[in-house]
Design a protein around this motif. Structure first.
Motif, mmCIF file in Angstrom:
data_model
loop_
_atom_site.group_PDB
_atom_site.id
_atom_site.type_symbol
_atom_site.label_atom_id
_atom_site.label_comp_id
_atom_site.label_asym_id
_atom_site.label_seq_id
_atom_site.Cartn_x
_atom_site.Cartn_y
_atom_site.Cartn_z
ATOM 1 N N ILE A 1 74.144 -43.214 36.287
ATOM 2 C CA ILE A 1 75.162 -42.307 36.817
ATOM 3 C C ILE A 1 74.522 -41.551 37.974
ATOM 4 O O ILE A 1 73.508 -40.864 37.784
ATOM 5 N N LYS A 2 75.082 -41.692 39.153
ATOM 6 C CA LYS A 2 74.525 -41.019 40.326
ATOM 7 C C LYS A 2 74.424 -39.515 40.079
ATOM 8 O O LYS A 2 75.399 -38.874 39.680
ATOM 9 N N GLY A 3 73.237 -38.991 40.305
ATOM 10 C CA GLY A 3 73.023 -37.562 40.154
ATOM 11 C C GLY A 3 72.582 -37.126 38.770
ATOM 12 O O GLY A 3 72.310 -35.945 38.563
ATOM 13 N N ILE A 4 72.510 -38.063 37.827
ATOM 14 C CA ILE A 4 72.099 -37.737 36.461
ATOM 15 C C ILE A 4 70.834 -38.530 36.128
ATOM 16 O O ILE A 4 70.825 -39.765 36.223
ATOM 17 N N LYS A 5 69.766 -37.851 35.764
ATOM 18 C CA LYS A 5 68.534 -38.524 35.382
ATOM 19 C C LYS A 5 68.765 -39.412 34.161
ATOM 20 O O LYS A 5 69.526 -39.048 33.248
ATOM 21 N N GLY A 6 68.071 -40.533 34.127
ATOM 22 C CA GLY A 6 68.254 -41.470 33.039
ATOM 23 C C GLY A 6 67.979 -40.865 31.682
ATOM 24 O O GLY A 6 68.733 -41.087 30.728
ATOM 25 N N GLU A 7 66.905 -40.069 31.583
ATOM 26 C CA GLU A 7 66.564 -39.502 30.276
ATOM 27 C C GLU A 7 67.613 -38.497 29.799
ATOM 28 O O GLU A 7 67.820 -38.314 28.596
ATOM 29 N N VAL A 8 68.295 -37.849 30.754
ATOM 30 C CA VAL A 8 69.367 -36.917 30.380
ATOM 31 C C VAL A 8 70.521 -37.673 29.733
ATOM 32 O O VAL A 8 71.066 -37.247 28.701
ATOM 33 N N LEU A 9 70.888 -38.810 30.314
ATOM 34 C CA LEU A 9 71.955 -39.629 29.739
ATOM 35 C C LEU A 9 71.543 -40.192 28.391
ATOM 36 O O LEU A 9 72.346 -40.217 27.444
ATOM 37 N N VAL A 10 70.291 -40.627 28.279
ATOM 38 C CA VAL A 10 69.798 -41.158 27.004
ATOM 39 C C VAL A 10 69.950 -40.126 25.894
ATOM 40 O O VAL A 10 70.456 -40.423 24.801
ATOM 41 N N HIS A 11 69.530 -38.898 26.163
ATOM 42 C CA HIS A 11 69.582 -37.866 25.121
ATOM 43 C C HIS A 11 71.009 -37.407 24.848
ATOM 44 O O HIS A 11 71.351 -37.063 23.707
ATOM 45 N N ALA A 12 71.851 -37.410 25.879
ATOM 46 C CA ALA A 12 73.246 -37.023 25.671
ATOM 47 C C ALA A 12 73.948 -38.021 24.762
ATOM 48 O O ALA A 12 74.725 -37.636 23.874
ATOM 49 N N LEU A 13 73.670 -39.307 24.949
ATOM 50 C CA LEU A 13 74.256 -40.325 24.086
ATOM 51 C C LEU A 13 73.627 -40.292 22.692
ATOM 52 O O LEU A 13 74.308 -40.516 21.687
ATOM 53 N N GLU A 14 72.339 -39.990 22.645
ATOM 54 C CA GLU A 14 71.661 -39.910 21.355
ATOM 55 C C GLU A 14 72.285 -38.835 20.473
ATOM 56 O O GLU A 14 72.397 -39.010 19.246
ATOM 57 N N GLU A 15 72.703 -37.738 21.077
ATOM 58 C CA GLU A 15 73.362 -36.683 20.309
ATOM 59 C C GLU A 15 74.656 -37.176 19.664
ATOM 60 O O GLU A 15 75.109 -36.625 18.660
ATOM 61 N N LYS A 16 75.231 -38.231 20.240
ATOM 62 C CA LYS A 16 76.452 -38.831 19.698
ATOM 63 C C LYS A 16 76.132 -40.075 18.857
ATOM 64 O O LYS A 16 77.010 -40.873 18.553
ATOM 65 N N GLU A 17 74.853 -40.244 18.505
ATOM 66 C CA GLU A 17 74.379 -41.371 17.693
ATOM 67 C C GLU A 17 74.578 -42.719 18.375
ATOM 68 O O GLU A 17 74.909 -43.724 17.745
ATOM 69 N N VAL A 18 74.367 -42.714 19.680
ATOM 70 C CA VAL A 18 74.338 -43.954 20.463
ATOM 71 C C VAL A 18 72.946 -44.064 21.075
ATOM 72 O O VAL A 18 72.508 -43.164 21.804
ATOM 73 N N ILE A 19 72.252 -45.146 20.769
ATOM 74 C CA ILE A 19 70.852 -45.305 21.166
ATOM 75 C C ILE A 19 70.729 -46.322 22.293
ATOM 76 O O ILE A 19 71.067 -47.502 22.136
ATOM 77 N N ILE A 20 70.246 -45.859 23.450
ATOM 78 C CA ILE A 20 69.890 -46.735 24.563
ATOM 79 C C ILE A 20 68.516 -46.282 25.050
ATOM 80 O O ILE A 20 67.865 -45.453 24.415
ATOM 81 N N SER A 21 68.043 -46.805 26.176
ATOM 82 C CA SER A 21 66.722 -46.413 26.679
ATOM 83 C C SER A 21 66.746 -46.289 28.193
ATOM 84 O O SER A 21 67.726 -46.663 28.846
ATOM 85 N N THR A 22 65.664 -45.757 28.733
ATOM 86 C CA THR A 22 65.497 -45.731 30.183
ATOM 87 C C THR A 22 64.620 -46.900 30.579
ATOM 88 O O THR A 22 63.400 -46.849 30.440
ATOM 89 N N THR A 23 65.244 -47.973 31.015
ATOM 90 C CA THR A 23 64.582 -49.227 31.430
ATOM 91 C C THR A 23 63.580 -49.683 30.376
ATOM 92 O O THR A 23 63.916 -49.755 29.210
ATOM 93 N N SER A 24 62.328 -49.967 30.748
ATOM 94 C CA SER A 24 61.364 -50.520 29.800
ATOM 95 C C SER A 24 60.908 -49.476 28.793
ATOM 96 O O SER A 24 60.494 -48.376 29.167
ATOM 97 N N ALA A 25 60.967 -49.838 27.509
ATOM 98 C CA ALA A 25 60.534 -48.904 26.463
ATOM 99 C C ALA A 25 59.062 -48.558 26.598
ATOM 100 O O ALA A 25 58.647 -47.451 26.248
ATOM 101 N N CYS A 26 58.264 -49.485 27.101
ATOM 102 C CA CYS A 26 56.822 -49.266 27.181
ATOM 103 C C CYS A 26 56.442 -48.251 28.249
ATOM 104 O O CYS A 26 55.318 -47.784 28.291
ATOM 105 N N SER A 27 57.375 -47.941 29.145
ATOM 106 C CA SER A 27 57.060 -46.962 30.191
ATOM 107 C C SER A 27 58.110 -45.855 30.283
ATOM 108 O O SER A 27 58.047 -45.024 31.178
ATOM 109 N N SER A 28 59.062 -45.824 29.344
ATOM 110 C CA SER A 28 60.179 -44.893 29.470
ATOM 111 C C SER A 28 59.762 -43.439 29.344
ATOM 112 O O SER A 28 60.423 -42.553 29.874
#
Length: 383
Positions: A300-327
């Protein structure tokens, strides 16, 4: 909970877990022991090796068990360097490789080796012509992934294989960690591929197990020396329960594989189309035959990836910021940077990744939740 981080790791299949538990309970012996308990363990190892080989269409003598993708990549890259250093000290990787490949290669520079990096285009595909220009008389290894773990681009393995037919002394290694069960095996395990790396936890097997395909006739040096297990090439007491469970996971992953790929492709297409309806969403993956069916990379333009990850996590939806090994570094994905994606967009990227059991209902619920989060972000958008 909706779990869409399957490219990082998958849930172990219940049947695979049962195999692991039952083998742990029943098989006591060390395969290197001479008594009947050791022989029992050895038989299971051999049966598992044969089963995996049959599923891949190769010889059982070409399957070697490891602890997973990182060890496999390190073994092939460093083992090639040790074996062939008398013939040359030049290696080629691509600009979108996993850390287990590029860090292993760059570590060799301290020992006098040289690493060249083949570029990718703006869609994340290796430039085969540019790669060909990097080959030198002292080149001993080319290492490329099959499926990119960040955007899902399927690399031109057949074309690279055709190129390398003119250079029979160069080892060709592919990182197939994201490929098993996502693409037809015949599309990437071609006759010019000398080594391929696999990791069990990427296809519903146990963590800490994996294997490599090692084409008969090629030579690399072992990294682990000791008791001489794995035909003297990989010492250390074998993880018998993990190996047996990995064999079962491989079989389950490849059952009805065409139907599984088609189903994931349908869900991926739905998600990409649904996400494309949002004005500020940028898509880095495509729903096409050139991309693996299980990965959707977007931001989402203007939203950091980790912010979106945590916002979805609060709703019990799990995704990641690109590679898990470097996220956890909160940096732009290496693949997106190599593709020429501007840093501001690259740092917004997240990855949703499916598995063969993902349902359309989960995808629809994901979009409902995403819409709710997107609407909350509206007040943060700055044009």
């Amino acid at each position: 909970m909706i779990y869409f981080d399957n490219s990082a790791t998958t849930a172990i299949h219940p049947l695979v877990l049962d195999t692991y538990v039952q083998t742990s309970r029943r098989i006591l012996g060390n395969p290197s022991s001479l008594h009947h308990l050791g022989s029992q363990a050895t038989r299971l190892l051999n049966q598992s090796r044969q089963q995996i080989a049959d599923l891949l269409g190769v010889s059982s003598e070409e399957i070697y068990f490891t602890s997973g993708g990182t060890e496999g990549n390190n073994w092939v890259i460093k083992g090639t360097a040790l074996e062939k250093k008398g013939f040359g000290k030049h290696l080629i990787i691509s600009s979108i490789e996993h850390a287990a490949v590029y860090k292993a290669a760059y570590q060799l520079e301290s020992l006098g080796f040289e690493v060249s990096v083949a570029p990718v285009d703006s869609q994340g595909f290796i430039d085969v012509e540019a790669l060909s220009q990097l080959i030198r008389p002292d080149t001993i290894l080319v290492s490329t992934m099959v499926v990119n773990n960040e955007v899902g681009s399927i690399q031109p393995i057949k074309e690279i294989g055709e190129l390398l037919k003119a250079y029979p002394t160069i080892h060709y290694h592919v990182d197939a960690v994201q490929a098993l069960g996502k693409l037809p095996i015949s599309s990437w395990l071609v006759d010019r591929v000398d080594f391929a790396t696999f990791s069990s936890h990427k296809f519903h097997g146990p963590k800490g197990t994996g294997f490599i395909f090692w084409r008969k006739g090629r030579k690399i040096q072992p990294l682990l020396n000791g008791g001489g297990q794995e035909s003297g090439q990989r010492s250390g007491t074998e993880n018998v329960p993990g190996v047996v469970a990995t064999a079962r996971a491989t079989r389950l992953q490849l059952e009805e594989v065409a139907e599984k790929i088609a189903r994931q492709s349908q869900i991926q297409a739905y998600l990409i189309d649904a996400l494309s309806q949002y004005e500020r969403v940028v898509l880095f993956s495509k729903a096409s035959a050139n991309y693996a069916p299980h990965i959707i990379c977007f931001g989402i333009k203007g939203i950091k990836g980790e912010v979106l990850v945590h916002a979805l996590e609060e709703k019990e939806v799990i995704i990641s910021t690109t590679s898990a090994c470097s996220s956890r570094s909160h940096q732009e994905g290496g693949t997106l940077k190599a593709m020429g994606v501007p840093t501001e967009l690259g740092t917004s990227a997240v990855r949703a990744s499916l598995n063969s059991q993902t349902t359309m209902a989960e995808a629809e619920q994901f979009m409902i939740t995403f819409n709710h989060v997107y609407q909350k972000f509206q007040q943060l958008f700055i044009d």
